[in-house]
Every structure is written in structure tokens, then in C-alpha cells.
Design an enzyme around this catalytic site. Structure first.
Site: not given
Ligand code: F6P
Length: 523
Positions: A209, A215, A269-270, A355, A386, A513
Site C-alpha cells: 500500500k 521487507e 491492509g489486513r 492487529e 496429535h 519498525k
Molecule cells: O505491519 C503493519 C502493516 O501496516 C500492516 O497493517 C500491513 O498489512 C503491512 O504493514 C504491509 O504494509 P504495506 O502494504 O504498506 O507494505
């Protein structure tokens, strides 16, 4: 107008629930069944082929009535309307929460800041369809003229977990493309994926987003460097597409304008797998199946928005969870799908639920004195029987559990499926009814172990009285999976409303972060 900010513990219903808890908590599930032969049908909610049997809970009719009363007293009806019609209910980020608009196939407009958002949703769906068809049919060619064989989704959190979970869950419906997911900043993760693919035939979907997430950007850059070892900068556009709101950063990366799919700030995002974040899903199972997933979610949306609270599946599931969390002090909840396909559902729901509702400050900005967000965890049956089920059956903790099952298997191996579903039923029965001293006594005697009875008896008793919900569909399809995921999304919403918290921000992930960036700079 924003949501009403009502501390649930100050309502008359909360008071009544506290009294009701004191009066009923010694009644067992077994006794409740003995008193009412029709308990199972009295406590089963249905919607199409979905049935939710809540009879194996520590509740009676009055419990449901009081919980519904609580929902009414905190203004849930009004909150639901605000949620669906684009009110700024994500107040701290000044945003509407409209993932439901992404799967609303009606003609009714949905307004954000006075503008109908439906046209852009529809044009994005068209773009996803056209793009997916082109790639799946082999018309989209890589830089050496070959068709695409592999898709790599690069993203994290909501830009990874949703698509990954759905692609895994619906692999029965998948086409010839192989889909991979790279999320962790751990370089070994990306390396393992690169080992399996060919740059000439791989399409990379960068989903972020913000397009700034450490990452995702690290992984995207590493992959681009790897790609450029065999291709040129002019080939990037044929192999990299993006889903983002940050167009400038996307273009800087070298992605063609036509290959950018939008995200909107009124989708968290989620909750974004219903948006273009679901591009990898559409590529993997085809657009028609992807659309069925959306339609299943829409079915649940309509039910949630219109059904009476006592028959409303997400509302009742949310209230039951509040009953255990806030009155029985249950610490966690288990999510136990009886299909290997849903192995990623628990981790997907961990982000969606934890979250969202892992908040300790209420909507007035005050520190909360009651319990909020549930801790969820789980795994698939029968494997988990199990593994960790010993603790759920005989441990010291009360762990309400959702058992998710399907009447039919996908490949039709009926012998396996009968065994699977016998276990599904047996686990819930064992949890609810346990095994008494008398039963253990008789069992040991019958096995000729009379002399061991006094030694073994306490260990073999199951106290039972452990709650579960039986959530059952006929078959795992894109449509039913859409219904299931939307059920949990609305459960999250209801709980956030009742607990008087903001479910749609996630400031709790920021500090880590920031510190990681500082540490990185100073190292
Ligand atoms: O870790 C927090 C967060 O903002 C999540 O809510 C989101 O899904 C994820 O990081 C990834 O964010 P982006 O889509 O901006 O890379």
C-alpha cells in the site's frame, strides 16, 4: 458522525450479564443438553449451506438475549450502518473502512467524501480480469517471448497473508501457474523462492500500500537485481507489476504505468484481499473463481447487515467470544479447520483479529480496565489432535474453539472424509461432555485393569464443559471461503464496537519498525 463511544462495562446489560454469569457458571453443557432434547436445533444458525451450531457453549437462551441487549446498548445497529456506508469510523487515521464495498455487486452507490467509489472498484475488477486472462492464457509474454509459468507475490502483513491464505486454501481450483509468496526480510526466504523460478517466465507482483515497507522493498530490490543479471532494464516492465497507492515510488522502480493496480486508503491492509491485493489470487485460480470469492463475502455482508442480532452469525460469534473473554476470563481462542486446505487460516486470522483488536485505549482515549482483543491460534484437524489438543481437553485453561468443517471433500475420497468428520464431531463431544469417574471406572474394569483403578482414575477423567462452535459448510469453494472470511471480519468489527476501541488502526506495530531503523543506521 463517528461511532458512539460507550464503555460496555457501564451499560445495564453488562451488569445483568455479570449477575447472569454468577447464577449460571456452575451449570454444565451436559446439564443444558439433558434439560433440552432439541438444544442442537434450537442453537443452530443457518445461512444457505452454512450452519453454525453453538449448542456446545456455556449459554442458555437468556445468555444470548443479554448479549444481544449489550450489543444494542453500545449502538451496534447504528455502527453497522456507519461501517457499510463509509463513515469515517477509523477516526485515528481519518478513514472510512470499506472493504465491504469491494464485494458489493449491487447498483447502489457508496460515497467517500461525497464521491461514488463504485466506478473505480468496477474498473479495477475489469483490469484484474483482463490482466489475469492475458497471463493465464499465455498471451502475456516475458522478455524472451515465453509465456508466464510462475507468479511471485512480494508483500508482507495484509499484502501477503490474505492472498497467500486464499491461494493455499483454493489450490484445488488453481490453473497451471505456480504461485510463490515472499514476505520476510530474512534473505533466505527470497533466496529459496529464487531457486525455484526462471526469470524468463516469472511475473512479480509487488504488493505494498505504502511502497515503503522495509521487507517488501528490500525483497523487491533483491529480486530486481537477480532479474537484471539475465535481463535488461527495459525488460522490467514485462515482469514486474505493482499494487499500491504510492504511484511515484512504483514508477521509480521501473514499473509501467499500465501495470499498476490501485489500492485505496479506505481499505485496511489486513482486509485488502478483496481489492487488487488479490491479483495473485485471480492469477492463480482465474478471475471467475476470484469473483465467486467476493460474492460469497457479499452474501455474508448482506446477512450481517440485515439479520436480527440473535440470528446473525458474525454478531452471535462475536458476542460468544466476548462472553468467554470478559466473563469467563478465557485467555485465548482456537481456530481449528478440519481440512488441510485451510492450514494458513489461523495465521491469516491472527493478523486480522490481533492487529485490529489488540488495543488498550478506548475510543475516548482512556486506558481500558477490561479485557479486549482475543489471542487466536490454531491448526488443522486431525494433525492438531496429535499435537496440542491434550491441553485443550485436560489443561487448566478454558479455550473456546471454532471447529470448521465441510460435509464433502473435494476429491471425493469418502472413506477418508468419513474418518475426518468423525474426528471433527468427536473432538467437540469430548470437549463438551468429557468422561466421568464412573465411566473411567467401568472402562478400566472392562479392560481387566481393576487393580490399577485407584492409581489411574484421576488422570483419565475428562471434566468436559469446554465450549466449541461447529461451523460447517457443504463444500470448500471460492464462494464458501468468501463467506467464512467475511464472517470473521464482521466478528472483529462487532467486538471492536462493543469493547469501544478503534479496530482499524495499528500504531502498535510502529515502534518496533522505528527502533529497527535506528539500530540499522547505527550498526
Ligand atoms: O505491519 C503493519 C502493516 O501496516 C500492516 O497493517 C500491513 O498489512 C503491512 O504493514 C504491509 O504494509 P504495506 O502494504 O504498506 O507494505
Amino acid at each position: 458522525m463517528a461511532l458512539q463511544n460507550i464503555n460496555p462495562t457501564t451499560t445495564a446489560a453488562w451488569n445483568e450479564l455479570t449477575k447472569h454469569f454468577n447464577e449460571t457458571n456452575s451449570i454444565t453443557i451436559k446439564e443444558l443438553f439433558q434439560k433440552n432434547e432439541q438444544r442442537e436445533s434450537d442453537f443452530t444458525l443457518c445461512l444457505d449451506e452454512l450452519s453454525v451450531d453453538i449448542s456446545k457453549n456455556r449459554i442458555n437462551k437468556q445468555t444470548i438475549d443479554l448479549l444481544v441487549e449489550l450489543a444494542e446498548q453500545v449502538g451496534l445497529k447504528d455502527a453497522i450502518e456507519k461501517y457499510f456506508t463509509g463513515d469515517i469510523i477509523n477516526v485515528t487515521e481519518e478513514r472510512a473502512v470499506l472493504h465491504t464495498a469491494l464485494r458489493n455487486f449491487s447498483d447502489a452507490p457508496i460515497l467517500v467524501e461525497g464521491k461514488d467509489i463504485k466506478p473505480k472498484i468496477q474498473s479495477t475488477l475489469k483490469k484484474i480480469r483482463a490482466f489475469s486472462n492475458k497471463v493465464i492464457s499465455g498471451k502475456w509474454k516475458g522478455y524472451t517471448g515465453k509465456a508466464i509459468t510462475d507468479v511471485v507475490n512480494i508483500g508482507i502483513g495484509g499484502s501477503d497473508l490474505g492472498p497467500d491464505m486464499i491461494v493455499e486454501s483454493l489450490q484445488f481450483y488453481k490453473n497451471k501457474l505456480t504461485t510463490h509468496f515472499v514476505s520476510n526480510v530474512d534473505g533466505d526466504h527470497v533466496q529459496e523462492v529464487l531457486k525455484k523460478i526462471n526469470p524468463e517466465t516469472t511475473l512479480f507482483v509487488i504488493v505494498s500500500k505504502t511502497f515503503t515497507t522495509q521487507e517488501t522493498i528490500s525483497n523487491a530490490n533483491t529480486i530486481k537485481d537477480w532479474f537484471m543479471r539475465s535481463a535488461s532494464v527495459f525488460d522490467v516492465a514485462k515482469h514486474f507489476v505493482a499494487v499500491s497507492t504510492n504511484l511515484e515510488a512504483v514508477y521509480d522502480f521501473g514499473i509501467d504505468k499500465n501495470n499498476v493496480f490501485p489500492m485505496w486508503n479506505w481499505v485496511g491492509g489486513r482486509f485488502s484481499l478483496w481489492s487488487a491485493v488479490g491479483l495473485s489470487i485471480s492469477l492463480s485460480i482465474g478471475f471467475d473463481n476470484y469473483q465467486d470469492l467476493l460474492k460469497g463475502a457479499e452474501k455474508m455482508d448482506t446477512h450481517f447487515r440485515s439479520a436480527n442480532f440473535d440470528q446473525n452469525i458474525p454478531v452471535v460469534l462475536a458476542l460468544l467470544s466476548i462472553w468467554y473473554n470478559n466473563f469467563y476470563n478465557a485467555e485465548t481462542e482456537a481456530i481449528l479447520p478440519y481440512t488441510q486446505y485451510l492450514s494458513k487460516l489461523p495465521s491469516y486470522l491472527q493478523q486480522a483479529i490481533m492487529e485490529s483488536n489488540g488495543k488498550g485505549v478506548d475510543r475516548n482515549g482512556d486506558v481500558i480496565s477490561y479485557q479486549t482483543g482475543t489471542i487466536v491460534w490454531g491448526s488443522t484437524g486431525t494433525n492438531m489432535q496429535h499435537a496440542f489438543m491434550q491441553l485443550v481437553h485436560q489443561g487448566t485453561k478454558l479455550i473456546p474453539a471454532d471447529f470448521i468443517g465441510f460435509s464433502e471433500s473435494l476429491y471425493g475420497l469418502t472413506d477418508h472424509h468419513k474418518k475426518l468428520m468423525a474426528n471433527y464431531k468427536a473432538q467437540m463431544e469430548a470437549l463438551a461432555f468429557g468422561k466421568t469417574k464412573e465411566e473411567v471406572h467401568l472402562e478400566l474394569k472392562t479392560c481387566g485393569l481393576e487393580e490399577k483403578i485407584s492409581q489411574l482414575l484421576p488422570f483419565k477423567v475428562f471434566e468436559g464443559n469446554r465450549p466449541s462452535n461447529a461451523i460447517k459448510f457443504n463444500k470448500l469453494t471460492p464462494f464458501t471461503l468468501g463467506m467464512l472470511v467475511a464472517t470473521y471480519e464482521h466478528k472483529i468489527f462487532v467486538q471492536g464496537v462493543v469493547w469501544n476501541i478503534y479496530s482499524y488502526d495499528q500504531f502498535g506495530v510502529e515502534l518496533g519498525k522505528e527502533l529497527a531503523n535506528k539500530i540499522l543506521k547505527s550498526s
